[in-house]
Design a protein around this motif. Structure first.
Motif, PDB file in Angstrom:
ATOM      1  N   ALA A 109       0.814  -1.212   0.000  1.00 44.50           N
ATOM      2  CA  ALA A 109       0.000   0.000   0.000  1.00 44.50           C
ATOM      3  C   ALA A 109       0.842   1.253   0.000  1.00 44.50           C
ATOM      4  O   ALA A 109       0.455   2.274  -0.593  1.00 44.50           O
ATOM      5  CB  ALA A 109      -0.943  -0.014   1.199  1.00 44.50           C
ATOM      6  N   ASP A 110       1.983   1.242   0.646  1.00 46.86           N
ATOM      7  CA  ASP A 110       2.855   2.418   0.653  1.00 46.86           C
ATOM      8  C   ASP A 110       3.373   2.717  -0.741  1.00 46.86           C
ATOM      9  O   ASP A 110       3.436   3.885  -1.167  1.00 46.86           O
ATOM     10  CB  ASP A 110       4.021   2.201   1.624  1.00 46.86           C
ATOM     11  N   TYR A 159      -6.471  -2.618  -7.058  1.00 47.14           N
ATOM     12  CA  TYR A 159      -5.322  -3.147  -6.312  1.00 47.14           C
ATOM     13  C   TYR A 159      -5.740  -3.523  -4.884  1.00 47.14           C
ATOM     14  O   TYR A 159      -5.443  -4.614  -4.395  1.00 47.14           O
ATOM     15  CB  TYR A 159      -4.204  -2.108  -6.278  1.00 47.14           C
ATOM     16  N   LEU A 160      -6.441  -2.622  -4.222  1.00 43.21           N
ATOM     17  CA  LEU A 160      -6.800  -2.848  -2.825  1.00 43.21           C
ATOM     18  C   LEU A 160      -7.824  -3.966  -2.680  1.00 43.21           C
ATOM     19  O   LEU A 160      -7.821  -4.699  -1.686  1.00 43.21           O
ATOM     20  CB  LEU A 160      -7.346  -1.546  -2.226  1.00 43.21           C
ATOM     21  N   HIS A 161      -8.695  -4.113  -3.664  1.00 44.30           N
ATOM     22  CA  HIS A 161      -9.678  -5.198  -3.632  1.00 44.30           C
ATOM     23  C   HIS A 161      -8.960  -6.556  -3.652  1.00 44.30           C
ATOM     24  O   HIS A 161      -9.265  -7.445  -2.840  1.00 44.30           O
ATOM     25  CB  HIS A 161     -10.616  -5.073  -4.836  1.00 44.30           C
ATOM     26  N   GLN A 162      -8.005  -6.710  -4.569  1.00 44.20           N
ATOM     27  CA  GLN A 162      -7.266  -7.974  -4.642  1.00 44.20           C
ATOM     28  C   GLN A 162      -6.447  -8.217  -3.369  1.00 44.20           C
ATOM     29  O   GLN A 162      -6.346  -9.341  -2.881  1.00 44.20           O
ATOM     30  CB  GLN A 162      -6.357  -7.973  -5.873  1.00 44.20           C
ATOM     31  N   GLN A 163      -5.857  -7.147  -2.844  1.00 39.92           N
ATOM     32  CA  GLN A 163      -5.071  -7.272  -1.620  1.00 39.92           C
ATOM     33  C   GLN A 163      -5.946  -7.752  -0.467  1.00 39.92           C
ATOM     34  O   GLN A 163      -5.563  -8.642   0.318  1.00 39.92           O
ATOM     35  CB  GLN A 163      -4.431  -5.922  -1.271  1.00 39.92           C
ATOM     36  N   LEU A 164      -7.157  -7.191  -0.372  1.00 42.27           N
ATOM     37  CA  LEU A 164      -8.047  -7.556   0.733  1.00 42.27           C
ATOM     38  C   LEU A 164      -8.594  -8.976   0.558  1.00 42.27           C
ATOM     39  O   LEU A 164      -8.829  -9.677   1.555  1.00 42.27           O
ATOM     40  CB  LEU A 164      -9.192  -6.542   0.839  1.00 42.27           C
ATOM     41  N   ARG A 227     -14.210  -2.096   5.076  1.00 39.92           N
ATOM     42  CA  ARG A 227     -12.746  -2.120   5.225  1.00 39.92           C
ATOM     43  C   ARG A 227     -12.074  -1.690   3.914  1.00 39.92           C
ATOM     44  O   ARG A 227     -11.101  -0.928   3.907  1.00 39.92           O
ATOM     45  CB  ARG A 227     -12.294  -3.522   5.644  1.00 39.92           C
ATOM     46  N   LEU A 228     -12.609  -2.164   2.779  1.00 36.81           N
ATOM     47  CA  LEU A 228     -12.050  -1.793   1.482  1.00 36.81           C
ATOM     48  C   LEU A 228     -12.221  -0.297   1.244  1.00 36.81           C
ATOM     49  O   LEU A 228     -11.303   0.388   0.763  1.00 36.81           O
ATOM     50  CB  LEU A 228     -12.741  -2.590   0.373  1.00 36.81           C
ATOM     51  N   GLY A 229     -13.398   0.251   1.576  1.00 39.17           N
ATOM     52  CA  GLY A 229     -13.635   1.679   1.409  1.00 39.17           C
ATOM     53  C   GLY A 229     -12.693   2.517   2.241  1.00 39.17           C
ATOM     54  O   GLY A 229     -12.183   3.553   1.786  1.00 39.17           O
ATOM     55  N   GLN A 230     -12.446   2.080   3.461  1.00 39.32           N
ATOM     56  CA  GLN A 230     -11.513   2.809   4.334  1.00 39.32           C
ATOM     57  C   GLN A 230     -10.110   2.825   3.735  1.00 39.32           C
ATOM     58  O   GLN A 230      -9.419   3.855   3.760  1.00 39.32           O
ATOM     59  CB  GLN A 230     -11.496   2.159   5.716  1.00 39.32           C
ATOM     60  N   ARG A 231      -9.678   1.697   3.193  1.00 45.19           N
ATOM     61  CA  ARG A 231      -8.347   1.648   2.591  1.00 45.19           C
ATOM     62  C   ARG A 231      -8.263   2.522   1.346  1.00 45.19           C
ATOM     63  O   ARG A 231      -7.241   3.153   1.077  1.00 45.19           O
ATOM     64  CB  ARG A 231      -7.996   0.199   2.249  1.00 45.19           C
TER      65      ARG A 231
END
Length: 973
Positions: A109-110, A159-164, A227-231
């Motif tokens: 994420a960074d 990206y974040l969806h796959q990560q989660l 959680r996904l929305g927050q990220r």
């Protein structure tokens, strides 16, 4: 490495920049060169000496934020120049693809956060450079900023969806379908009109409830997506050493900040249906799905569309927008935002309000107003004549200027502000960036003119209700007091004092209305609107010729809009429309009934010029064509509604013009006939296209004719349609039955044209929300109801030549081709002339016509009609006697006098009889005058919703004249 100031200086000459900006530009220039390596420094110095020097000076002087960015990232500008990105635009798809490539090797994420910020900042530099130097129009700037935001949200979410998923498992519906977060953009991003430093307004939703599978433990879908929305918000909004991507505002979601971050589609729809407020309707105008499952996002927006766009005219939107504007104005005063280019008087928000006011009011009926971009809305308003072209030009010009000002203001420090600088270098830079150099006074003068122009147009569109004259205010107080104390006797006394002709009956009606269940169930805003409307209406009724009768006619209309009180707002807001309503309903109960049945027609009362102006046939056809072009060709339901609204509106205009004396009888019939012809032409086209899509065409390739014809009999054929006339139609085709259509589901020509006829009748007669278009009578086709729905031309010709009865040839006198192919119409005209010009036994013909006339009279006249009142149409010496004499004359004499077959209307045939020397001109004129008198009386009775009966002594002279001619022509040997 040290370098002298002389070496670092840009050596800005007088006239290149306003003097107040030179020092800061030099400081940034020196800072930039100090950060460069030798190769970069040489590039910048060469660039500053090139033909693009002025672009550099403009960008650095108007945007210290851009200059700072160049200082931090000295390699970016050279790379942008090398790639020619400063000179050309970027295609819509290129944004996502470029960012996807950059994020392909993203490890965490960074890393994603840094890539997103660098991507945003590099493109922000490019966009600001192009905007300040007018290398891109305002429209391209806002589109680019929106594409930039879209790409950042889409790629970050993916990206974040796959990560989660790797951490928590994949969210699925109860049926096992994978689920994705749907991101809805609102506001300027939703409209694709983002500004240089705007935040982005988002709503998060997901399609179906369920839970995750494949993870260490199962989460319900809402928890996963929260959680996904927050990220996602963190990835975009958090300020790091590299800045932020976009500030994210989630306050437009249901329940605002107190509501869940993400909710399901069903919960979202339920919220808007049960708790949605006016400002939320306003916000959803610009809603657009920008990331996640786009197909599901479109489904969600389609579900929400009825909340935003009402199927009826919604003038309550004006109240809401006025309230919102008042709230903003109070905030402007409280926070001293008068110099705010967005919120201040004549600012960007007012242009948006004007456009969105029309969208909310009319968008449900005009799908082309359901667009996102403000400029497209303005274009549609001009095209549909809701705003004059000059007003649209003013608003478009002002909007561009104001948005350019907004961009220069925001480019200064990359800050989310629309506040105009009061003084100092920022004000000088604003003047310079807008092309006025250091002439601040001229810039402010032009800006003030644009703002004044916007404020004027805004006040015209969303003006407060007209203040009442003192006398009317006192009268309204009287009515309000009467309504507050709803005692029938006191109501009667008040109405009697006001001059109502039958005050007791009017009081009974009014009390019954207000004590009725529908009114008693009303609450809140709706009830307030009714009680605001009634005093105004009662005051206007005092001007009616028969106030009590007019009130009786208006009560069904009031009852019909009690659940849609936006129509009452229309009449409250528009005194002229209210006055015209009373005038027309006073003159005609038929008009009152039409308005009660279809309150959507109240819209036609807004503009007196349009209401009392009926276009010629070519204008009617063009208007209907434009309406239908705005509708998807596959949307038959909406096409049928558009046809019905068109017909209802124009028939109302004809009636309004007639009852106010602006349209003579012959023109009334002409216009009603034109309306029917234009509608039939459009219906044929719609039916043809729908059938073509299913079955292909039976017409050979290269043939541009449809080989189909609609014949109009009776009143339609004779150009004598009335307000409630049905259409007597016959359908013909002239293709061989062996022809087969060329589609996936082929039909032979006979079946194809039968289906076409069925579809035409369906479109004309099916009852929709706006009723039926026309009642259709097909009994005059060969063999009547037992005959084929669509006849071949050959079969029709053979029937007319060998089997048709005399009365069918009589009917042929008043037949015209009203829609379809020109070549087939010419063939029909030739056939009609041949049939009518046949040699006939005059005595036999006369006997058959007289017997048919007597049979009709015996069948259609009751005993009471014969002995009491006179039936204008069927009575002896009435309209039908004239029609039968005309038909007899054509059949008897056209063989020797062919011009008798040229026309299908009775008046021109009578004139032809005089021209051919068959009847004296003076006698012809007498018959024509009698015919017009009968028809004029019939029209008046129709508008009064009375039967075509008059006193036995009425129109005695005319009846005597017709009876004498009947005796001479039809009964003499």
């Amino acid at each position: 490495m040290t370098t002298s100031n002389q070496y670092l200086s840009l050596q800005i000459a007088a006239g290149e920049l306003p003097a107040a900006l030179v020092a800061d530009v030099e400081i940034h220039w020196q800072s930039l060169l100090e950060r460069c390596d030798e190769q970069q420094r040489n590039w910048y110095q060469e660039f500053a000496a090139s033909e693009r020097r002025q672009q550099l000076l403009t960008a650095f002087s108007c945007s210290p934020a851009l200059a700072d960015l160049c200082v931090r990232k000295p390699a970016w500008l050279p790379s942008l120049v090398a790639s020619q990105a400063l000179q050309t635009g970027l295609a819509k798809d290129a944004w996502v693809e470029e960012l996807r490539v950059l994020c392909a090797e993203c490890e965490n994420a960074d890393a994603l956060a840094k890539i997103l910020r660098d991507f945003r900042n590099r493109h922000w530099l490019r966009i600001v450079w192009r905007d300040l130097n007018r290398l891109a129009a305002m429209e391209e700037t806002v589109s680019d900023l929106s594409y930039l935001a879209d790409a950042c949200v889409e790629i970050a979410l993916a990206y974040l969806h796959q990560q989660l998923i790797t951490e928590r498992g994949e969210p699925r519906s109860a049926e096992g379908t994978p689920q994705q977060l749907v991101v809805i953009a609102m506001g300027k991003l939703g409209a694709g009109e983002l500004n240089l430093s705007s935040d982005i307004d988002l709503i998060f939703a997901y399609p179906y409830a369920g839970s995750t599978v494949g993870g260490p433990r199962s989460d319900d879908n809402q928890a996963f997506f929260i959680r996904l929305g927050q990220r996602l918000i963190k990835a975009l909004d958090t300020r790091t050493a590299d800045g932020f991507v976009f500030r994210v505002d989630m306050r437009l979601r249901p329940y605002g900040q107190s509501g869940p971050l993400v909710i399901s589609f069903d919960a979202l729809e339920e919220y808007y249906q049960e708790q949605g407020r006016d400002w939320e309707r306003y916000a959803l105008i610009k809603a657009r799905c920008i990331a996640g499952n786009r197909e599901e996002g479109q489904r969600l927006l389609a579900q929400l569309r009825p909340f935003v766009y009402r199927r009826y005219l919604d003038f309550s939107a004006i109240e809401s927008l006025r309230d919102m504007k008042a709230m903003i104005q109070r905030e402007v005063v409280r926070r001293q935002l008068q110099d705010n280019i967005k919120l201040g008087s004549g600012g960007i928000r007012e242009v948006e309000f004007i456009a969105q006011c029309f969208q909310l009011i009319r968008g449900g009926q005009e799908p082309t107003l359901q667009v996102l971009q403000l400029q497209l809305v303005l274009s549609q308003l001009e095209k549909m004549a809701y705003l004059p072209a000059a007003v649209v030009d003013d608003l478009r010009s002002a909007y561009r200027f104001l948005r350019n000002v907004e961009h220069v203001v925001q480019a200064w420090r990359d800050e989310q502000t629309q506040q105009l600088p009061e003084a100092g270098t920022a004000l000088v830079a604003l003047s310079f960036g807008m092309g006025f150099g250091d002439d601040i006074a001229s810039f402010q003068q032009v800006l003030a003119a644009h703002r004044q122009c916007v404020a004027t147009h805004f006040s015209n569109v969303i003006a407060p209700p007209e203040s009442e004259p003192d006398g009317q205010h006192l009268s309204n107080n009287r009515w309000r007091a009467m309504l507050d104390d709803l005692d029938q006797e006191s109501v009667r006394a008040t109405l009697e004092e006001a001059g109502f002709d039958d005050a007791a009956e009017a009081a009974r009606l009014l009390v019954a209305l207000l004590n009725g269940a529908s009114v008693l169930r009303m609450q809140g805003t709706g009830r307030d609107r009714l009680y605001d409307f009634l005093p105004l209406l009662l005051e206007d009724l005092c001007e009616a010729a028969s106030p009590a009768s007019t009130l009786l006619r208006l009560i069904p209309l009031i009852e019909s809009v009690l659940r849609r009180t936006a129509y009452l707002v229309l009449l409250i807001e528009n005194p002229g429309a209210r006055s015209r309503l009373v005038e027309l309903c006073d003159a005609s109960p038929w008009i009152a009934r039409q308005l009660a049945a279809q309150p959507v027609l109240l819209d036609e009362l807004l503009d007196a010029r349009s209401l009392y102006s009926v276009p010629e046939k070519i204008g009617l056809a063009d208007e209907l064509r434009q309406r239908l072009l705005r509708i998807d060709s596959d949307d038959l339901e909406t096409q049928m509604e558009a046809l019905r609204h068109f017909r209802l509106a124009h028939v109302l205009k004809v009636a309004a013009s007639e009852v106010t004396g602006g349209l003579p009888l012959m023109k009334v019939s002409d216009y009603l006939t034109y309306i029917a012809e234009v509608v039939l032409d459009a219906v044929l086209d719609i039916a043809w296209q729908h059938l073509l899509a299913k079955h292909g065409s039976p017409v050979p390739a290269g043939d541009d004719q449809r080989h189909f014809l609609i014949l109009g009999y009776g009143k339609l054929g004779g150009l004598e349609l009335g307000y409630s006339s049905d259409l007597d139609l016959v359908f013909l085709h002239d293709l061989p039955s062996s022809n087969v259509s060329d589609g996936d589901r082929p039909l032979d020509a006979g079946t194809f044209f039968t289906r076409l006829g069925q579809r035409i009748i369906h479109i004309l007669t099916v009852t929709t929300r706006l009723g039926a278009l026309y009642e259709v009578d097909m009994r005059l086709r060969p063999s009547g109801n037992s005959g084929l729905l669509v006849s071949s031309f050959t079969a029709f010709s053979e029937y007319q030549n060998t089997q048709a009865w005399t009365w069918e040839h009589q009917a042929l006198v008043r037949v015209r081709a009203v829609a379809g192919d020109e070549k087939l119409a010419q063939k029909f005209e030739a056939l009609r002339a041949d049939i009518l010009r046949k040699k006939r036994d005059i005595l036999v013909l006369k006997d058959e016509v007289v017997k048919m006339r007597q049979k009709m009279r015996d069948h259609l006249l009751s005993t009471g009609d014969k002995n009491a009142e006179f039936d204008i149409k069927q009575g002896a010496g009435g309209i039908v006697d004239i029609e039968f004499m005309v038909q007899y004359a054509v059949l008897a004499w056209s063989q020797q006098h062919p011009p008798l077959t040229y026309y299908t209307d009775n008046i021109r045939i009578l004139e032809s009889l005089a021209e051919q020397g068959l009847i004296l001109a003076s006698d012809t004129r007498t018959l024509i005058d009698a015919y017009k008198a009968f028809r004029s009386q019939a029209h008046r009775l129709s508008l009064q919703e009375q039967k075509g009966l008059i006193a036995e002594t009425a129109l005695g002279t005319e009846r005597e004249i017709v009876s004498r001619f009947w005796q001479q022509l039809m009964l003499s040997p």
